[in-house]
Design a protein around this motif. Structure first.
Motif, PDB file in Angstrom:
ATOM      1  N   ARG A  16      -5.900   8.267  -0.018  1.00 13.51           N
ATOM      2  CA  ARG A  16      -5.861   6.987  -1.121  1.00 13.51           C
ATOM      3  C   ARG A  16      -6.104   6.206   0.031  1.00 13.51           C
ATOM      4  N   THR A  60      -4.804  10.206 -10.679  1.00 13.55           N
ATOM      5  CA  THR A  60      -2.965  10.049 -10.581  1.00 13.55           C
ATOM      6  C   THR A  60      -2.616   8.442 -10.412  1.00 13.55           C
ATOM      7  N   ASP A  61      -3.893   8.186  -9.956  1.00 14.54           N
ATOM      8  CA  ASP A  61      -3.407   6.035  -9.913  1.00 14.54           C
ATOM      9  C   ASP A  61      -3.237   5.359 -11.122  1.00 14.54           C
ATOM     10  N   LEU A 102      -9.329   0.281  -5.851  1.00 14.60           N
ATOM     11  CA  LEU A 102      -9.234   1.274  -6.790  1.00 14.60           C
ATOM     12  C   LEU A 102     -10.846   1.326  -7.798  1.00 14.60           C
TER      13      LEU A 102
END
Length: 207
Positions: A16, A60-61, A102
């Motif tokens: 990340r 996931t995020d 992101l």
């Protein structure tokens, strides 16, 4: 947490940092492996490619990014108050520097990696389904003017995502329009469209 799960979480945390700081193209599996420590085999044991690693990071995020906003739709209370609180919470969640970075990184590689549908499902699809159910229920109760609940959900999300187009063209740290002010605009549009006509006319006469 077992050893393999902990190791996977550790890899994702390091990945990340690399992806958000350097971007997808400039990030290498070698650099991530060096930060993870141990042999490169450790990294390849969990992810067979950089594409797979990035897709897992996106998954996931985005899993919990809208969780707090969705809970609001289950509350009892006045319909438009709930919608306003939902909009402010959702806008806040998708507008944090980390969330914006992101989204931008994912958008930049969406044609290379099969994450377009994943992003839509995580950031839009789940919210759209829950919002459509909310609108359908409130319309059936008579709290909102009857219309297509699916379109109402799509419009609400579009307003939340696109009200301030500058959000994608300025530094992620720049605040832009405050979420509360943006939510008030979303609410005003929804009120114009979904308040019962006779009630809307009465409110305008009272003014």
């Amino acid at each position: 947490m077992d050893r393999r799960t902990a190791q996977r979480s550790h890899i994702l945390a390091i990945a990340r940092r690399h992806f958000l700081a350097r971007g997808y193209a400039a990030t290498t599996m070698s650099a991530i492996a060096a930060d993870v420590g141990g042999s490169k085999a450790t990294l390849w044991n969990h992810f067979k490619s950089k594409d797979d690693l990035f897709a897992e990071l996106v998954k996931t995020d985005t899993e919990g990014i809208h969780a707090e906003a969705l809970v609001i739709l289950d509350r009892e209370g006045e319909t438009f108050e709930i919608l306003c609180t939902f909009a402010e919470t959702y806008i806040t969640a998708i507008s944090t520097p980390a969330a914006l970075r992101l989204q931008r990184q994912a958008a930049a590689v969406i044609e290379r990696i099969a994450i377009g549908r994943l992003l839509n499902d995580r950031l839009v699809g789940v919210v759209e389904t829950r919002l459509a159910n909310f609108f359908a229920t409130r319309m059936a109760m008579g709290a909102l003017r009857r219309s297509d609940p699916g379109r109402a959900a799509q419009l609400t999300i579009a307003l939340c995502l696109g009200l301030d187009p500058r959000r994608l063209f300025r530094p992620a740290e720049a605040a832009g329009i405050p979420p509360r002010a943006r939510a008030q605009f979303v609410l005003a549009v929804l009120k114009d469209l979904y308040t019962h006509r006779e009630l809307q006319a009465k409110e305008e006469d009272d003014e």
